[in-house]
Design a protein around this motif. Structure first.
Motif, mmCIF file in Angstrom:
data_model
loop_
_atom_site.group_PDB
_atom_site.id
_atom_site.type_symbol
_atom_site.label_atom_id
_atom_site.label_comp_id
_atom_site.label_asym_id
_atom_site.label_seq_id
_atom_site.Cartn_x
_atom_site.Cartn_y
_atom_site.Cartn_z
ATOM 1 N N ARG A 14 0.802 -1.213 0.000
ATOM 2 C CA ARG A 14 0.000 0.000 0.000
ATOM 3 C C ARG A 14 0.838 1.267 0.000
ATOM 4 O O ARG A 14 0.432 2.301 -0.566
ATOM 5 C CB ARG A 14 -0.946 0.003 1.203
ATOM 6 C CG ARG A 14 -2.140 -0.919 1.047
ATOM 7 C CD ARG A 14 -2.942 -0.983 2.335
ATOM 8 N NE ARG A 14 -3.379 0.345 2.766
ATOM 9 C CZ ARG A 14 -3.886 0.596 3.970
ATOM 10 N NH1 ARG A 14 -3.968 -0.386 4.857
ATOM 11 N NH2 ARG A 14 -4.273 1.811 4.287
ATOM 12 N N SER A 79 1.146 -5.812 4.161
ATOM 13 C CA SER A 79 1.208 -5.053 2.906
ATOM 14 C C SER A 79 0.924 -3.572 3.095
ATOM 15 O O SER A 79 1.068 -2.786 2.153
ATOM 16 C CB SER A 79 0.213 -5.641 1.897
ATOM 17 O OG SER A 79 -1.114 -5.549 2.389
ATOM 18 N N GLU A 80 0.519 -3.190 4.328
ATOM 19 C CA GLU A 80 0.299 -1.766 4.599
ATOM 20 C C GLU A 80 1.566 -1.029 4.978
ATOM 21 O O GLU A 80 1.547 0.196 5.115
ATOM 22 C CB GLU A 80 -0.722 -1.605 5.739
ATOM 23 C CG GLU A 80 -0.161 -1.782 7.151
ATOM 24 C CD GLU A 80 0.322 -3.188 7.480
ATOM 25 O OE1 GLU A 80 1.135 -3.326 8.410
ATOM 26 O OE2 GLU A 80 -0.111 -4.153 6.814
ATOM 27 N N ASP A 164 -6.730 -9.329 8.458
ATOM 28 C CA ASP A 164 -6.578 -8.157 7.589
ATOM 29 C C ASP A 164 -5.422 -8.334 6.610
ATOM 30 O O ASP A 164 -5.451 -7.775 5.501
ATOM 31 C CB ASP A 164 -6.324 -6.906 8.425
ATOM 32 C CG ASP A 164 -7.560 -6.422 9.161
ATOM 33 O OD1 ASP A 164 -8.675 -6.840 8.804
ATOM 34 O OD2 ASP A 164 -7.398 -5.628 10.107
ATOM 35 N N ARG A 165 -4.398 -9.060 7.014
ATOM 36 C CA ARG A 165 -3.190 -9.181 6.204
ATOM 37 C C ARG A 165 -3.119 -10.489 5.427
ATOM 38 O O ARG A 165 -2.214 -10.671 4.613
ATOM 39 C CB ARG A 165 -1.956 -9.025 7.116
ATOM 40 C CG ARG A 165 -1.810 -7.593 7.631
ATOM 41 C CD ARG A 165 -0.984 -7.496 8.890
ATOM 42 N NE ARG A 165 -0.819 -6.097 9.313
ATOM 43 C CZ ARG A 165 -1.758 -5.400 9.953
ATOM 44 N NH1 ARG A 165 -2.904 -5.979 10.283
ATOM 45 N NH2 ARG A 165 -1.544 -4.138 10.284
ATOM 46 N N ARG A 229 -6.723 0.585 13.772
ATOM 47 C CA ARG A 229 -7.197 0.614 12.385
ATOM 48 C C ARG A 229 -7.616 2.032 11.992
ATOM 49 O O ARG A 229 -7.322 2.497 10.889
ATOM 50 C CB ARG A 229 -8.357 -0.360 12.212
ATOM 51 C CG ARG A 229 -8.899 -0.381 10.789
ATOM 52 C CD ARG A 229 -9.733 -1.596 10.511
ATOM 53 N NE ARG A 229 -10.185 -1.602 9.131
ATOM 54 C CZ ARG A 229 -10.410 -2.686 8.426
ATOM 55 N NH1 ARG A 229 -10.202 -3.872 8.971
ATOM 56 N NH2 ARG A 229 -10.838 -2.618 7.180
ATOM 57 N N GLU A 233 -6.049 4.385 8.930
ATOM 58 C CA GLU A 233 -6.890 4.962 7.879
ATOM 59 C C GLU A 233 -6.805 6.484 7.880
ATOM 60 O O GLU A 233 -6.830 7.121 6.817
ATOM 61 C CB GLU A 233 -8.329 4.491 8.063
ATOM 62 C CG GLU A 233 -8.511 3.001 7.787
ATOM 63 C CD GLU A 233 -9.936 2.529 7.972
ATOM 64 O OE1 GLU A 233 -10.793 3.350 8.385
ATOM 65 O OE2 GLU A 233 -10.193 1.344 7.716
ATOM 66 N N PRO A 239 -7.778 0.912 3.136
ATOM 67 C CA PRO A 239 -7.291 -0.033 2.124
ATOM 68 C C PRO A 239 -8.259 -0.131 0.971
ATOM 69 O O PRO A 239 -9.469 -0.028 1.143
ATOM 70 C CB PRO A 239 -7.169 -1.360 2.901
ATOM 71 C CG PRO A 239 -7.996 -1.195 4.104
ATOM 72 C CD PRO A 239 -8.017 0.265 4.416
ATOM 73 N N ARG A 240 -7.720 -0.341 -0.203
ATOM 74 C CA ARG A 240 -8.545 -0.465 -1.391
ATOM 75 C C ARG A 240 -9.086 -1.881 -1.509
ATOM 76 O O ARG A 240 -8.481 -2.828 -1.082
ATOM 77 C CB ARG A 240 -7.732 -0.118 -2.657
ATOM 78 C CG ARG A 240 -7.330 1.331 -2.725
ATOM 79 C CD ARG A 240 -6.500 1.611 -3.955
ATOM 80 N NE ARG A 240 -5.244 0.872 -3.923
ATOM 81 C CZ ARG A 240 -4.321 0.932 -4.889
ATOM 82 N NH1 ARG A 240 -4.534 1.673 -5.947
ATOM 83 N NH2 ARG A 240 -3.201 0.260 -4.778
#
Length: 241
Positions: A14, A79-80, A164-165, A229, A233, A239-240
């Motif tokens: 991301r 991935s963030e 989430d991941r 979270r 944000e 996240p997309r």
């Protein structure tokens, strides 16, 4: 396992995906994609940091190591985010260990190339400083959570973080890892996981965890999951997808 440069397409990380196209084009030739196996150490305590890593799939546990050999998870990078923040902040070492907990793929950038990129791409430095603030919130909230909330709440929070991941509802997970991540003895994790399974929230066995009721887990978790979270944000965008 390394990949040919031609295999690098639009990044799934991301942070990299948030860069302006021209900045990403400047950086892309220096990124090296690799598979990273479970338990691989990407950053060793008090050793020179030779590269930074942008996970695309899987995730990395950031561990504080104690003198008696025990360790405690203080943060998670998927991935963030990015592994190697000390280089951004002017240091080439850290007391924290970065260990792969769920195998996946990562984009590697050598330390020298990373430092040059920070000077050549102002948007990269700004973006990573915002990520640093979000990660700092995660570390602080993890400490507060471990010291104040019940094990079942912390387990639900951690499973949501992992979900989430993950790329789906199922991901590799052992009770040994769960105990280390939550800073508790294994029997406590076994009992809490069994209760969640009986309630239909998860299905667990043979080293695999499957999330069956995401909404139920959110109801069982403490406020720490939502707090972190929201901070991510706020600083980095939702996240997309």
């Amino acid at each position: 396992m390394a990949y040919p440069q031609s295999a690098i397409t639009a990044p799934r990380n991301r942070l990299l995906a948030a860069l302006p196209p021209e900045d990403l084009a400047h950086l892309r030739p220096q990124l090296e994609p690799f598979d990273f196996p479970v338990r691989q150490i990407l950053q060793a305590p008090d050793e020179p940091i030779t590269a930074v890593y942008f996970p695309e799939t899987g995730w990395v546990s950031m561990l504080a190591l104690l003198a008696d050999g025990r360790s405690a998870e203080v943060g998670v990078v998927g991935s963030e985010g990015m592994v190697g923040l000390p280089l951004l902040l002017g240091s080439d070492t850290s007391s924290v260990e970065a260990m792969v907990q769920c195998p996946g793929t990562v984009l590697k950038l050598e330390a020298g190339a990373f430092r040059r990129a920070l000077d050549e791409i102002p948007a990269l430095r700004t973006l990573l400083l915002r990520y640093t603030l979000a990660f700092q919130q995660q570390v602080a909230q993890t400490a507060a959570c471990n010291g104040n909330h019940a094990l079942d709440q912390r387990l639900a929070r951690w499973l949501l973080i992992a979900h989430d991941r993950a790329e789906g509802d199922e991901f590799p997970m052992t009770q040994e890892f769960l105990a280390m991540m939550l800073c508790v003895h294994r029997p406590g994790v076994t009992l809490a996981a069994r209760l969640f399974q009986q309630a239909g929230l998860i299905r667990y066995g043979q080293g695999q965890m499957r999330i069956m009721d995401r909404e139920g887990l959110e109801g069982a978790a403490c406020e720490c999951y939502g707090t972190v979270r929201h901070q991510f944000e706020k600083l980095l965008g939702a996240p997309r997808g």
